[in-house]
Design a protein around this motif. Structure first.
Motif, PDB file in Angstrom:
ATOM      1  N   SER A  48      -7.609  10.121   1.316  1.00 53.88           N
ATOM      2  CA  SER A  48      -6.299  10.749   1.466  1.00 53.88           C
ATOM      3  C   SER A  48      -5.228   9.686   1.668  1.00 53.88           C
ATOM      4  O   SER A  48      -5.387   8.766   2.469  1.00 53.88           O
ATOM      5  N   ASP A  49      -4.142   9.877   0.920  1.00 52.93           N
ATOM      6  CA  ASP A  49      -3.023   8.918   0.934  1.00 52.93           C
ATOM      7  C   ASP A  49      -1.850   9.566   1.668  1.00 52.93           C
ATOM      8  O   ASP A  49      -1.655  10.787   1.584  1.00 52.93           O
ATOM      9  N   ILE A  50      -1.086   8.753   2.369  1.00 52.68           N
ATOM     10  CA  ILE A  50       0.063   9.314   3.086  1.00 52.68           C
ATOM     11  C   ILE A  50       1.279   8.400   2.949  1.00 52.68           C
ATOM     12  O   ILE A  50       1.196   7.307   2.398  1.00 52.68           O
TER      13      ILE A  50
ATOM     14  N   LYS B 249      -1.493   0.909  -0.113  1.00 56.76           N
ATOM     15  CA  LYS B 249      -2.382   2.052   0.167  1.00 56.76           C
ATOM     16  C   LYS B 249      -2.721   2.792  -1.132  1.00 56.76           C
ATOM     17  O   LYS B 249      -3.887   3.014  -1.448  1.00 56.76           O
ATOM     18  N   SER B 250      -1.655   3.162  -1.865  1.00 57.22           N
ATOM     19  CA  SER B 250      -1.886   3.928  -3.094  1.00 57.22           C
ATOM     20  C   SER B 250      -2.597   3.056  -4.129  1.00 57.22           C
ATOM     21  O   SER B 250      -3.464   3.540  -4.876  1.00 57.22           O
ATOM     22  N   SER B 251      -2.245   1.776  -4.161  1.00 53.63           N
ATOM     23  CA  SER B 251      -2.899   0.865  -5.122  1.00 53.63           C
ATOM     24  C   SER B 251      -4.384   0.739  -4.818  1.00 53.63           C
ATOM     25  O   SER B 251      -5.206   0.623  -5.728  1.00 53.63           O
TER      26      SER B 251
ATOM     27  N   PHE C 174       7.132   5.092  -0.967  1.00 51.94           N
ATOM     28  CA  PHE C 174       7.171   5.726  -2.276  1.00 51.94           C
ATOM     29  C   PHE C 174       6.319   6.996  -2.234  1.00 51.94           C
ATOM     30  O   PHE C 174       6.634   7.997  -2.865  1.00 51.94           O
ATOM     31  N   SER C 175       5.221   6.944  -1.455  1.00 54.64           N
ATOM     32  CA  SER C 175       4.365   8.130  -1.314  1.00 54.64           C
ATOM     33  C   SER C 175       4.925   8.969  -0.175  1.00 54.64           C
ATOM     34  O   SER C 175       5.017   8.496   0.952  1.00 54.64           O
ATOM     35  N   THR C 176       5.306  10.198  -0.491  1.00 53.91           N
ATOM     36  CA  THR C 176       5.920  11.030   0.546  1.00 53.91           C
ATOM     37  C   THR C 176       5.087  12.276   0.866  1.00 53.91           C
ATOM     38  O   THR C 176       5.355  12.965   1.834  1.00 53.91           O
TER      39      THR C 176
HETATM   40 MG    MG Z   1       1.886   4.836  -1.577  1.00 60.24          MG
END
Ligand code: MG
Ligand code: GTP
Length: 431
Positions: free
Chosen positions: A101-103, A47-49, A79-81
């Motif tokens: 938006s990332d979660i 997701k973040s990538s 890892f993403s909190t």
């Molecule tokens: Mg992430």
């Protein structure tokens, strides 16, 4: 497999075209300044990538927009909190018309990973940037990061499920508290909120060695197709809303093939998001046109669960219901013509010369008691990623008389229906 996708990989002309289109995207709703996309999915799905990769494509260099854990040493937990929305800039530092938006990731347990009720809060625009997810309890109204009055700008306009192409088969499909079950639950909520949804399938390089060697093989790879089908089956998202991508994860330089796949996915995501935001206006126009003062609860229910096309028809139909139920004009839309006749599957233009289709239309007419000239054969978009004239013409030639009948009925509920006969429709089928 998706029909036109190989041509998508004809970079870099396509790349420039899509980049420019997205940079200057005309947002359909006046209250929305930036389209808001929410990514969600299993822990470590990319997701973040995906967010960082999109940022890199537009900046023309590698960007760490969202923090990513190295593939070695992953804890199995997200890892993403925090809830974090990324704004994007192009090479000239102009702000682009969308945010993502990332979660926190989803996990297989009741009290692990992001909670589905928090995800619904995010969809409805109740989470502010910086909110720290707590798997043991959802956001409280007293929390500083709770937005009690979300505007249309804060609400999510398209939900993107990010799934790892190399591990879809491994995702637990049990009954309760599994990632798949949570993904389905969120999709249901998003559907109730009429939020469009797509799947971004990452890790295609890990899923298929040929694709790892040459990304251009992506639309020819059997393995990738199998994974996309598995996504479709497990999550109930049609193939033409599943976009395979490779995120930047070890590369030091940008690469056109990686960029174009990311841009292609994003282009579709933003188009769907843009279609979503102005919807309320469309509905109001129709309500005015049909002189309805109030939306009935019956209509409201359908509005909450249907897609836009159905809604327009339903609005008119409901207005009819307020007048004379027995006079509501009726037509039959006969779908799946490609499945019904192999010749039509090969060439949709064969539709009106196919004996099989004619037999099926006759069967419809007999079984449902609707005259043949009110039976409209169509092929819906189901695996295509681009519009096609032949499909459009069929859909439009069904929609046109539907709306004409409905409109005539609204004007004068007791009037006779206009007589659309088959030859007339045949002659309008020019491709
Ligand atoms: Mg992430
Ligand atoms: N080979 C490959 N690795 C990828 C791809 N996308 C992401 N990765 C790697 O997968 C790992 C997880 O990626 P993230 O972007 O942190 O995943 P996430 O979904 O944000 O994970 P959480 O925040 O922990 O839920 C990282 O080591 C990435 O470099 C991809 O398309 N191919």
């Amino acid at each position: 497999m998706q029909q036109v996708s190989i041509s998508v990989l004809n970079t870099p002309r396509n790349k420039k075209k899509i980049t420019e289109e997205l940079k200057h995207l005309d947002i359909a709703h006046p209250e929305v300044q930036q389209l808001r996309i929410l990514v969600h999915g299993p822990v470590g799905a990319g997701k973040s990538s995906f967010i960082s990769s999109i940022a890199s494509v537009f900046r023309g260099r590698m960007v760490q927009a969202a923090l990513v854990e190295s593939s070695i040493g992953g804890s199995g937990h997200s890892f993403s909190t925090k809830f974090k929305s990324t704004k994007f800039k192009d090479k000239d530092r102009n702000v682009l018309p969308f945010v993502i938006s990332d979660i926190m990731g989803l996990e297989d347990a009741e009290v692990a990973g992001v909670r589905t009720d928090d995800l619904v809060m995010a969809l409805e625009g109740h989470l502010k940037d910086g909110y720290l997810f707590n798997p043991a309890g959802s956001v409280q109204k007293e929390n500083t990061f709770y937005n009690s009055c979300p505007t249309l700008n804060d609400k999510v306009h398209c939900l993107v499920s990010v799934v790892p192409g190399d591990k879809i088969g491994l995702l637990n499909d049990g009954q309760v508290h599994t990632v798949i079950q949570k993904l389905r639950e969120i999709r249901k909520k998003a559907t109730a909120l009429t939020i469009p949804q797509v799947i971004v399938m990452t890790m295609v390089d890990k899923a298929c060695p040929e694709v790892n060697k040459d990304l251009k093989m992506i639309y020819r790879s059997k393995k990738i197709k199998e994974q996309m089908l598995e996504c479709q089956n497990k999550l109930g998202v049609p193939m033409n809303f599943i976009y395979p991508v490779k995120n930047y994860h070890e590369e030091a330089e940008l690469c056109d093939d990686v960029d174009i796949l990311l841009l292609y996915a994003l282009k579709n995501i933003l188009n769907f998001a843009n279609d979503h935001s102005p919807y309320r206006n469309v509905l109001i126009l129709f309500l005015k046109k049909t002189r309805m003062k109030k939306t009935s609860s019956y209509l409201q229910e359908i509005v909450n669960t249907s897609d836009t096309t159905v809604r327009l028809v339903v609005v008119l139909a409901d207005s009819c219901a307020q007048n004379k139920l027995d006079k509501i004009p009726q037509v039959v839309v006969m779908t799946m013509v490609d499945k019904a006749c192999p010749e039509v599957k090969k060439d949709l233009k064969m539709i009106y010369s196919s004996e099989k289709i004619k037999d099926k239309m006759q069967e419809c007419s007999n079984k449902l008691g609707v005259p043949m000239n009110y039976v409209y054969p169509v092929k819906n978009y189901h695996e295509e990623t681009e519009l096609r004239d032949d499909i459009d013409v069929l859909l439009l030639s069904a929609l046109k008389p539907i709306l004409t009948f409905a409109n005539d009925h609204v004007d004068s509920p007791t009037s006779q229906r206009p007589n659309f006969n088959l030859p007339k429709r045949l002659s309008s089928f020019k491709i």
